[in-house]
Design an enzyme around this catalytic site. Structure first.
Site, PDB file in Angstrom:
ATOM      1  N   HIS A  75      -3.493  -5.122   0.525  1.00 36.05           N
ATOM      2  CA  HIS A  75      -3.075  -5.607   1.544  1.00 36.05           C
ATOM      3  C   HIS A  75      -3.193  -7.442   1.631  1.00 36.05           C
ATOM      4  O   HIS A  75      -4.265  -7.938   1.854  1.00 36.05           O
ATOM      5  CB  HIS A  75      -3.798  -5.067   2.710  1.00 36.05           C
ATOM      6  CG  HIS A  75      -3.669  -3.537   3.077  1.00 36.05           C
ATOM      7  ND1 HIS A  75      -2.749  -3.304   4.015  1.00 36.05           N
ATOM      8  CD2 HIS A  75      -4.197  -2.540   2.439  1.00 36.05           C
ATOM      9  CE1 HIS A  75      -2.799  -2.034   3.990  1.00 36.05           C
ATOM     10  NE2 HIS A  75      -3.645  -1.492   2.791  1.00 36.05           N
ATOM     11  N   GLU A 102      -1.740  -9.144   3.551  1.00 37.24           N
ATOM     12  CA  GLU A 102      -1.771  -9.896   4.900  1.00 37.24           C
ATOM     13  C   GLU A 102      -3.259 -10.190   5.340  1.00 37.24           C
ATOM     14  O   GLU A 102      -3.405 -11.270   6.195  1.00 37.24           O
ATOM     15  CB  GLU A 102      -1.169  -9.020   5.795  1.00 37.24           C
ATOM     16  CG  GLU A 102      -1.663  -7.656   6.105  1.00 37.24           C
ATOM     17  CD  GLU A 102      -1.500  -6.483   5.452  1.00 37.24           C
ATOM     18  OE1 GLU A 102      -1.739  -5.272   5.688  1.00 37.24           O
ATOM     19  OE2 GLU A 102      -1.027  -6.810   4.084  1.00 37.24           O
ATOM     20  N   CYS A 128       0.749  -1.145   0.019  1.00 39.19           N
ATOM     21  CA  CYS A 128       0.025   0.142  -0.084  1.00 39.19           C
ATOM     22  C   CYS A 128       0.822   1.208   0.044  1.00 39.19           C
ATOM     23  O   CYS A 128       1.537   1.775  -1.011  1.00 39.19           O
ATOM     24  CB  CYS A 128      -0.914  -0.061   1.220  1.00 39.19           C
ATOM     25  SG  CYS A 128      -2.296   1.072   0.934  1.00 39.19           S
TER      26      CYS A 128
END
Length: 540
Positions: free
Chosen positions: A510, A512, A384
């Protein structure tokens, strides 16, 4: 309350102090019920008045977790998705602000037919309706109530779940209370009084816990469990030690040893099913017995509070598990690496990661860290804001675009290589006004990204207000920047790479948020593997 499927409900509350681990307890219970073949849903109620955590400082509330449908939620929903197969949506996280807003909107429409709108029954009814909303087609629904018993903000939620049990019947809902049993070093004793007071507070508002999860740094002896059971009016076998463990992924295994899933099945009159924890046990074994380790330098702006990067921490750990490696994180405050100490901080790491964030603070340090990674061929991963900084660094130092910047940091920059999302021009509100949730991306063949994913099209979760400016792409590509991921409509640059690096990748999304311990995200798996190769090449 009409519930034809007859879902069973588990309400998780906490007492004494916050941050005892209610979210992990709820996620672990969900994982254990799934291991026995039950379909599970999980839900979180937060007592703060914010509509969602999207505008809250990471220092106060930790990470903002994003779901596929673009909802900004509490970080505990990340635990729910990592520990179970349940998919979170906007209906799985409610705050006081969200509940009150819904009630006020109904009052303005005249839905209450002129009645005086009150906490009971209107607010509590809205809470109960929110619970039932996700109850379809699941066997067990676990509902976590945020905050601590005794907080004034939590009272409407506790009153709602007290009523809820009466509505669905005692055999269909139970209360699990997480509390603290501290060790007092001076006297050499475990103390039960905080737990007694916490349960007394709960019982004063009409809730009698069925199971007590006692957080402690050691195993509770049986005579202590007997004492807690007597004073708290709980069955002795339902007093469960919730002991500190080496990894959070041990928590469900430890709770299962204490018999919590068998107690739950008994209390809720669920059919007995054998549990299957084989894959989870193997996961924990790999975490506790790695073959080697790798060091990742995380250069960010919220590093003093690790909950700010909760999903990132876990995803890096998952990437290590995939290669049977322990991932050692070196947290580097971005503001401090732009003062000449950069090389000293980064020379001993095997890979460098720049996570997401907002605002100009620390950006100069991040850009310098990216330049170090690119010029010294250290594996680099940008997420990001990390990708936006990578574009800025490449424009300035590889393409001769002096002063290139993002309009977020410098609106008068001569090269606006990153600027505000065109769809948000003229919108100044912060809450919920970003590109949020799941979007598709097409991968260029032969790139680091394509090799990691092993397919041509992916979907990932986003949370950003700024994008790469396509006007400058020609010059960036000529300078050697590779556009390895583009949205199918060609509107957004999703992934960039530097081909002359052993592994240099930055993405706008993102990743994750989609990593799980039993299914590590491909980019984290690939980044950790490349960082370990770098470690071995350096002879570390």
């Amino acid at each position: 309350m009409n519930n034809k499927h007859r879902t069973k409900y588990i309400f998780v509350t906490g007492g004494v102090v916050s941050s005892l681990g209610k979210g992990l307890a709820a996620a672990s219970i969900g994982m254990l019920m799934e291991s026995r073949g039950f379909r599970v849903a999980l839900q979180k109620f937060d007592p703060y008045i914010n509509v969602d955590p999207g505008t809250m400082s990471p220092f106060q509330h930790g990470e903002v977790y994003v779901t596929d449908d673009g909802t900004e939620t509490d970080l505990d929903l990340g635990h729910y998705e990592r520990f179970t197969s349940a998919l979170m949506t906007r209906d799985h996280n409610f705050t006081t602000g969200k509940i009150y807003r819904a009630v006020i909107e109904k009052e303005r429409r005249g839905d209450y037919l002129g009645a005086t709108v009150q906490v009971i029954p209107h607010i509590t009814d809205e809470i109960k309706a929110s619970i039932v909303k996700i109850s379809q087609d699941v066997d067990v629904q676990i509902v976590e109530i945020g905050g601590t018993v005794g907080d004034i903000e939590s009272l409407p939620f506790l009153e709602a779940i007290r009523q809820f049990r009466l509505d669905v019947g005692r055999e269909n809902a139970i209360f699990v209370h997480l509390t603290l049993v501290p060790w007092i070093g001076a006297s050499g004793e475990l103390k039960t009084k905080p737990t007694q007071h916490s349960v007394r507070e709960l019982r004063a508002i009409g809730i009698q816990p069925d199971i007590l999860l006692c957080r402690s740094d050691r195993v509770l002896p049986q005579e202590l469990k007997r004492k807690i059971a007597l004073f708290c009016n709980v069955s002795e076998d339902a007093v469960i030690t919730a002991k500190d463990v080496q990894t959070i992924y041990e928590v469900p295994l430890y709770l299962s040893q204490e018999g919590i899933d068998e107690i739950i099945m008994k209390l809720l009159d669920l059919p007995y099913r054998k549990r299957n924890l084989g894959r989870w046990e193997e996961l924990v074994r790999r975490i506790l017995h790695p073959r080697d380790e790798v060091t990742i330098g995380v250069v960010g702006k919220y590093v003093s509070y690790e909950d700010s990067y909760k999903s990132l921490n876990e995803a890096l750990s998952h990437g290590g598990v995939a290669s049977n490696l322990k991932v050692a994180l070196r947290w580097i405050e971005a503001e401090e690496v732009a003062d000449g100490r950069l090389r000293e901080e980064l020379e001993s790491v095997d890979g460098i990661l720049i996570p997401g964030g907002f605002g100009v603070r620390g950006v100069a340090g991040m850009i310098e860290a990216i330049r170090y990674a690119r010029e010294n061929h250290v594996p680099f991963f940008g997420i990001c804001l990390g990708m936006q900084c990578a574009v800025i660094e490449f424009a300035r130092n590889a393409c001769g675009m002096g002063g290139a910047d993002s309009t977020e940091f410098n609106d008068s920059t001569p090269y606006k290589v990153v600027y505000k999302l065109r769809d948000l021009l003229g919108i100044e509100e912060l809450g919920g006004t970003m590109r949020l949730g799941k979007y598709p991306c097409r991968l260029a063949p032969g790139t680091f990204a394509a090799k990691a994913y092993g397919r041509e099209e992916i979907t990932e979760r986003h949370r950003h207000r700024y994008e790469v400016n396509r006007e400058h792409l020609g010059r960036l590509v000529e300078g050697g920047l590779k556009l390895s991921g583009i949205s199918p409509d060609q509107k957004f640059v999703e992934i960039i790479e530097c081909a002359d690096s052993p592994w240099f990748l930055a993405c706008q999304f993102h990743p994750e948020f989609k990593s799980k311990p039993l299914d590590p995200h491909p980019l984290f798996r690939s980044f950790i593997a490349a960082s370990y190769q770098n470690r071995r090449a350096r002879g570390s």
